[in-house]
Structure formats: C-alpha cells, structure tokens
Design a protein around this motif. Structure first.
Motif, short mmCIF file in Angstrom:
data_model
loop_
_atom_site.label_atom_id
_atom_site.label_comp_id
_atom_site.label_asym_id
_atom_site.label_seq_id
_atom_site.Cartn_x
_atom_site.Cartn_y
_atom_site.Cartn_z
N ASP A 127 -108.02 -7.33 129.09
CA ASP A 127 -107.59 -8.60 128.50
C ASP A 127 -106.22 -8.53 127.85
O ASP A 127 -105.73 -9.54 127.33
CB ASP A 127 -108.63 -9.11 127.50
CG ASP A 127 -108.88 -8.13 126.37
OD1 ASP A 127 -108.26 -7.05 126.37
OD2 ASP A 127 -109.71 -8.44 125.50
N GLU A 128 -105.59 -7.36 127.86
CA GLU A 128 -104.21 -7.23 127.37
C GLU A 128 -103.23 -7.03 128.52
O GLU A 128 -102.05 -6.78 128.31
CB GLU A 128 -104.11 -6.06 126.39
CG GLU A 128 -104.92 -6.27 125.12
CD GLU A 128 -104.83 -5.09 124.17
OE1 GLU A 128 -104.28 -4.04 124.59
OE2 GLU A 128 -105.31 -5.21 123.03
N GLY A 129 -103.73 -7.12 129.76
CA GLY A 129 -102.89 -6.92 130.92
C GLY A 129 -102.67 -5.47 131.27
O GLY A 129 -101.81 -5.15 132.11
N ARG A 133 -95.20 -9.36 133.02
CA ARG A 133 -95.40 -10.57 132.23
C ARG A 133 -96.26 -11.57 133.00
O ARG A 133 -97.14 -12.22 132.42
CB ARG A 133 -94.04 -11.19 131.88
CG ARG A 133 -94.12 -12.58 131.25
CD ARG A 133 -94.73 -12.56 129.85
NE ARG A 133 -94.83 -13.89 129.29
CZ ARG A 133 -93.84 -14.54 128.68
NH1 ARG A 133 -92.64 -13.95 128.55
NH2 ARG A 133 -94.00 -15.74 128.19
N ARG A 161 -99.81 -10.63 132.74
CA ARG A 161 -100.37 -11.00 131.43
C ARG A 161 -100.66 -12.50 131.36
O ARG A 161 -101.64 -12.92 130.73
CB ARG A 161 -99.42 -10.59 130.31
CG ARG A 161 -99.33 -9.09 130.10
CD ARG A 161 -98.71 -8.74 128.76
NE ARG A 161 -97.34 -9.19 128.67
CZ ARG A 161 -96.28 -8.47 129.05
NH1 ARG A 161 -96.46 -7.27 129.57
NH2 ARG A 161 -95.05 -8.94 128.92
N GLU A 162 -99.81 -13.31 132.00
CA GLU A 162 -100.06 -14.75 132.02
C GLU A 162 -101.34 -15.05 132.79
O GLU A 162 -102.14 -15.91 132.38
CB GLU A 162 -98.87 -15.49 132.65
CG GLU A 162 -97.59 -15.41 131.85
CD GLU A 162 -97.78 -15.93 130.44
OE1 GLU A 162 -98.28 -17.07 130.27
OE2 GLU A 162 -97.45 -15.21 129.48
N VAL A 181 -103.87 -13.09 133.02
CA VAL A 181 -104.96 -12.66 132.14
C VAL A 181 -105.25 -13.74 131.10
O VAL A 181 -106.42 -14.04 130.81
CB VAL A 181 -104.59 -11.33 131.45
CG1 VAL A 181 -105.54 -11.03 130.31
CG2 VAL A 181 -104.59 -10.19 132.46
N ARG A 182 -104.22 -14.33 130.55
CA ARG A 182 -104.42 -15.40 129.56
C ARG A 182 -105.16 -16.57 130.18
O ARG A 182 -106.03 -17.18 129.54
CB ARG A 182 -103.07 -15.86 129.01
CG ARG A 182 -102.37 -14.84 128.13
CD ARG A 182 -101.06 -15.40 127.59
NE ARG A 182 -101.27 -16.56 126.74
CZ ARG A 182 -100.29 -17.30 126.23
NH1 ARG A 182 -99.02 -17.01 126.53
NH2 ARG A 182 -100.55 -18.33 125.45
N SER A 235 -99.97 -20.67 131.50
CA SER A 235 -101.07 -20.29 130.60
C SER A 235 -101.05 -21.09 129.30
O SER A 235 -101.97 -20.96 128.49
CB SER A 235 -100.97 -18.79 130.28
OG SER A 235 -99.80 -18.53 129.53
#
Length: 264
Positions: free
Chosen positions: A143-145, A182, A185-186, A188-189, A228
């Motif tokens: 969940d933090e990528g 990045r 991570r988006e 994941v969000r 996100s």
C-alpha cells in the motif's frame, strides 16, 4: 565587669576549639559518600557478573510470531541471533536491520528480550494491494507502492497492475513528468480508495497516465476513475451509480460531481 568579661572570653575560646560546625558536616557527608560508594561497588560486581558472566541470563532460544507467508524458520535464519551470548548484550537494532534487509516482505518487526533466555521476534508482513506480472512471475506491491516480493503464483484476490503507457502521446509526457514509480503509487492510491465491494471484483488497474486510471472488473465491467485525487468522493459516487444503473457496463467517476454510466 572585668570578671564577667574574662568568663565570657573563656566560653568563646571553648566554643571555638575543634573544627567549625560546617567543616564537621562536610566530613560527615564525605564519610557517608565513601560508605555508599563501597556498598554500590560490592553490590555492582555481582550484578555485572550476573548479566555478563553467568550462564543464567544468556540467549538460548528464539520465538517468532506474526508470520503469514514467511515461515518462522526463515525469519529466525535471517535474524541470526547470537545464541550463547549474554542476553543483555544482544544488539536488537542490528537484528531488526538484518531482517529488513534480508526479508523485504517484512513491514515492521519488534525485537524483544524475553528474560531469562529468549529473543522474541514479532513480525508484521507487507500486504499486497496490486501485483505486476513480469516474465511469468508476479511482483507484489504494497500500500506504499513498494515492490517487495516476486512469487511464482498470483496472490488470490489481488488486482493486476498494467502500465499501458504510450511513448508517443500525452501519456509519455505524464511519464516524463511523474516517473513510473510515482504512477505506480497513484495506482495504489486508487486501489485503496475503491469501495470494498468493487475492490473484491477488480481484476486489473490500468494506468495510461497520471489522470487516466481505470478499473477492469472480473465480469467485464469498466470503471473510469481518472486520477487518484478525490478518492473518497469517487468511491461514494461509484457506489451510488452502480446501484442506480445495475445493468450498466461502463462507469465514469473521473469527475465525481458529474458521473456517467452506459451500456447494458
């Protein structure tokens, strides 16, 4: 008057004989300090020997808790606890560092001395929220990528992440601006913001650019999520939209205040 003066002088001379009161108090305090110091020395030697020299308080066993995918044997081997050494001298920070370096699946670990002979390793493993398929293997993303593990079988219930970035379109500009990490991570969000009922049915999270992220559900339906940003509002809107249009095959919540659905 003269006789009285002579007597008073004699009394003052007797009072002034011997060390002054302040000096006597200092000597008394010094004796107390010396005595206390000696007591502490005699008490301290057995204590030091008990912790460092005796066989009573040595590291002899390791216990592991909290594992799900990892095995206790894997954690114990990576921890490399120096068995046989005095328990008080075991470097718990060094053990934690070794575990994090050797086992990236570990999100956090608490290394605790369990007197008189044990070291307890309390592990929290990372949980995959997305997976990336590559060369027949599956890379788990938390969940933090963080890409923390590569496995041969896809974890059940975890959506696949697809980076379908075109180098010749606006997606290329998005990739140059934000970078692949990045964009992951988006994604994941987005995966974290999706309503639970939809998340259980999500097969793939597709990223074409920073503001073009979509979901493919297992029954073939598609959700255009956009970026996100405003994830909570989009989740509420998607839940309401799916209830209002149960037969739709396409849902667009990229602008949550102006949602749309189509298909049947």
């Amino acid at each position: 008057m003269a006789g009285s003066t002579t007597a008073e002088r004699g009394e003052r001379q007797q009072e002034s004989s011997g060390p002054p009161p302040v000096r006597r108090l200092r000597r008394r305090h010094l004796r107390v300090i010396v005595i206390l110091g000696l007591v502490l020395v005699f008490l301290g030697i057995p204590t030091v020997w008990l912790f460092y020299g005796s066989d009573w308080l040595r590291a002899e066993q390791v216990s592991v808790s909290g594992t799900r995918v990892l095995t206790p044997d894997q954690v114990e081997a990576a921890a490399d606890v120096p068995l046989g050494k005095p328990l008080i001298s075991v470097d718990t920070d060094a053990i934690e560092t070794r575990l994090r370096q050797k086992l990236p699946r570990i999100d956090s670990v608490d290394v605790v001395r369990s007197w008189p002979h044990g070291i307890d390793l309390k592990v929290v493993e990372r949980t995959p929220v997305l997976m990336v398929q590559k060369a027949g293997k599956f890379i788990e993303v938390d969940d933090e990528g963080v890409r923390f593990a590569t496995v041969s079988e896809a974890p059940k219930g975890v959506p696949a992440l697809e980076l379908t970035l075109s180098r010749s379109s606006s997606a290329a500009a998005s990739l140059r601006r934000f970078g692949e990490a990045r964009l992951v991570r988006e994604a994941v969000r987005v995966a974290r913001a999706v309503p639970a009922a939809v998340a259980r049915d999500t097969r793939t999270v597709k990223v074409r650019s920073y503001d073009d992220i979509s979901l493919e559900l297992r029954d073939g339906r598609t959700v255009a999520w956009g970026s996100s940003e405003k994830g909570a509002a989009k989740a509420r809107t998607l839940t309401a939209l799916m209830k209002a249009s149960p037969g739709a095959r396409y849902f667009d919540v990229s602008v949550p205040t102006a949602p749309a659905s189509s298909g049947s």
